[in-house]
Design a protein around this motif. Structure first.
Motif: not given
Length: 569
Positions: A16-17, A19-20, A23-24, A114, A143, A146-147, A150, A153
């Motif tokens: 998950w980290q 994936i985050g 995303h950033q 994902w 999550r 949350d995804f 993302m 966003e």
């Protein structure tokens, strides 16, 4: 990499980290892309030529296929295009190309990561046995929102960055700094906006193919709709500017219908503009009609009326310019023009009156043909309020036509009308003390010759205008003659006969151009005279009328129904 971390029992949820972090990273790439193109734009001030939509720089089917293929192999969807267009393209256009390519190439891997996270395929057999995979699947379910945020966003950033480059006024207050920063010296042309719309549409298709839920992609459809509306508005505004410049192209060459090329050029300009908007007006799958919003309908309707008005103003400007303001070096009349009275253009120049006639001829054609054709083109392309566009434009055109017509009549009829009174009383003529009539006097013959000259001038330019002009000139002359007769205090027998001879001579000569108004004037003029008292007087009147018609037979040919063919007004 993820498997190694999971096998080593790294703390937290490494997948998950990752994936985050990705995303950033995608968001950072997008903003870096914007900053580099903004910097590039500010570093050089370039004139950008219009995109030639007939050349090979449009998105090709190959380009579309390669964009779709980029979902699998991350390739550019521009590979099917001729790179020559890039040297002409404004930075905003290049930026949208680069940004959409970036998102379309990065999102598949992000999405794939994902999916792998959700189904547990990221983990090794060791992790599977330890139950770590089950825990991860449970985390993934928790999550999902949350995804989704993302993805949203990324979509929001994509849309806002494009809005910042092309539709800055659509950003909220405070968003300009993050998503804008472009120098807006001049707005992109409709052709470049069409190009951008095609780019965004292709990106939308590619993202849809990833099976991203439609509600996440709706924001892109909203952007496409706003771009389409803006493209139509900008194109119509530029069309109005192009039509303003048509005045410079008027060459005053008149064809055998009495027209210049101006009406045709105007119609072609509108057709070309609408054709350039075809792909923008057409709805792709999932797109709403560009006219779904009432405000858009009203704005487009007003701009369309404005385009028509610009052309009407152009006609007025051309027809009412002072002689010295017109370049006459290149003026001529088509050799096929009917010209029974000799060319009035031998010195290759036009008088103010001749320009008014040409403008009146053009107005006539515009009302009967061009404006109706343009209304059909508007309807064919789905424009709303076409009836209003046509009605308002027709009213404005008719008002111009009437103003120009009144100006021409004033130029031509006033001198003839003004010559009647001095002519009648030349040589101290007195209705109460005059000789037996010997014929129609010269003042009336001269007035008729001047009327004939008007006929010749009108006929040379447009035979269709002859009845309208001549009827009005006759009305003016007959009204003045009636006024003069009614002002006479008394007539002698000879005076009454002379007056009746001249009134009847004029009335019979212009018979085919009589209207209820001029008939009434002649009737009032005759009623102001004493009645003929004897058969001898009636016979003399008839003889003198026949003598007049015979002596001026050639000059009066234009007043005969056969030569004028009772032309329709």
């Amino acid at each position: 990499f993820y498997r190694y971390l999971s096998d080593l029992h790294a703390p937290g949820d490494p997948a998950w980290q990752c994936i985050g972090a990705q995303h950033q990273w995608i968001l950072q790439l997008m903003h870096n892309c914007k900053e580099s193109y903004v910097k590039e734009q500010k570093g050089k001030d370039i004139f950008y030529p219009m995109l030639d939509l007939d050349s090979d720089v449009r998105p090709s089917p190959i380009g579309h296929l390669s964009q779709t293929a980029s979902l699998k192999r991350g390739s550019s969807f521009q590979s099917g295009r001729d790179d020559a267009w890039r040297y002409k393209a404004p930075q905003q256009v290049l930026f949208v190309e680069k940004l959409t390519k970036l998102v379309v190439s990065q999102l598949p891997n992000f999405w794939k990561l994902w999916i792998s996270y959700v189904n547990g395929s990221l983990f090794s057999e060791t992790a599977e046995k330890s139950g770590q995979m089950e825990r991860s699947k449970k985390n993934a379910r928790q999550r999902q929102n949350d995804f989704k945020k993302m993805i949203q966003e990324v979509m929001h950033s994509l849309v806002k960055l494009i809005r910042g480059a092309l539709l800055p006024y659509s950003l909220r207050e405070g968003e300009s700094r993050q998503y804008g920063g472009w120098e807006m010296k001049s707005e992109l042309s409709g052709q470049w906006l069409t190009h951008v719309i095609q780019t965004v549409r292709l990106s939308s298709e590619s993202l849809t193919a990833l099976e991203i839920p439609n509600d996440m992609l709706q924001i892109i459809q909203d952007l496409i709709l706003d771009l389409r509306v803006r493209c139509i508005i900008v194109t119509l505004q530029h069309t109005a500017e192009d039509i303003k410049r048509l005045a410079e192209k008027e060459d005053w060459v008149v064809d055998n219908e009495g027209l210049t090329s101006l009406p045709s050029q105007f119609e072609q300009c509108i057709i070309h503009s609408l054709q350039s908007l075809k792909t923008v007006l057409d709805c792709k799958p999932g797109e709403a009609s560009v006219f779904q919003q009432q405000k858009t309908q009203e704005d487009v309707c007003q701009l369309s009326i404005g385009i028509m008005q610009v052309f009407i103003d152009c006609l007025e400007q051309l027809s009412t310019k002072p002689d010295g303001d017109i370049d006459t070096a290149h003026l001529s009349v088509d050799v096929a023009s009917p010209d029974l009275f000799g060319s009035i253009h031998e010195d290759l120049s036009l008088s103010s009156e001749q320009r008014l006639l040409i403008a009146l001829s053009n107005c006539r054609y515009l009302e009967r043909h061009t404006f109706l054709n343009i209304a059909e083109h508007f309807e064919k392309h789905g424009f709303q309020g076409v009836e209003k566009i046509t009605q308002v434009s027709m009213e404005s055109l008719k008002e111009l036509d009437q103003r120009l017509f009144e100006m021409y009549i004033e130029f031509k009829a006033d001198p003839i009308v003004g010559s009647l009174e001095p002519g009648i009383y030349a040589g101290y003529f007195d209705w109460k003390d005059c000789l037996v009539p010997a014929g129609v006097r010269n003042y009336l013959k001269e007035a008729l010759v001047n009327v004939i000259a008007v006929h010749a001038e009108v006929f040379t330019i447009s035979k269709d205008l002859v009845p309208r002009v001549m009827s009005r000139v006759v009305e003016a002359v007959s009204e003045e003659l009636s006024r003069l007769m009614q002002c006479v205090s008394s007539f002698s027998k000879n005076g009454a006969l002379q007056a009746r001879l001249e009134i009847c001579a004029l009335r019979d000569t212009v018979a085919i151009y009589l209207t209820p108004e001029s008939n009434s004037s002649f009737k009032q003029a005759l009623e102001a005279l004493p009645q003929l008292s004897s058969g001898t007087d009636k016979k003399l009147l008839e003889e003198l009328l026949n003598k007049f018609k015979s002596s001026m037979h050639l000059q009066l040919t234009c007043f005969q129904a056969s030569s004028s063919a009772m032309m329709k007004t």
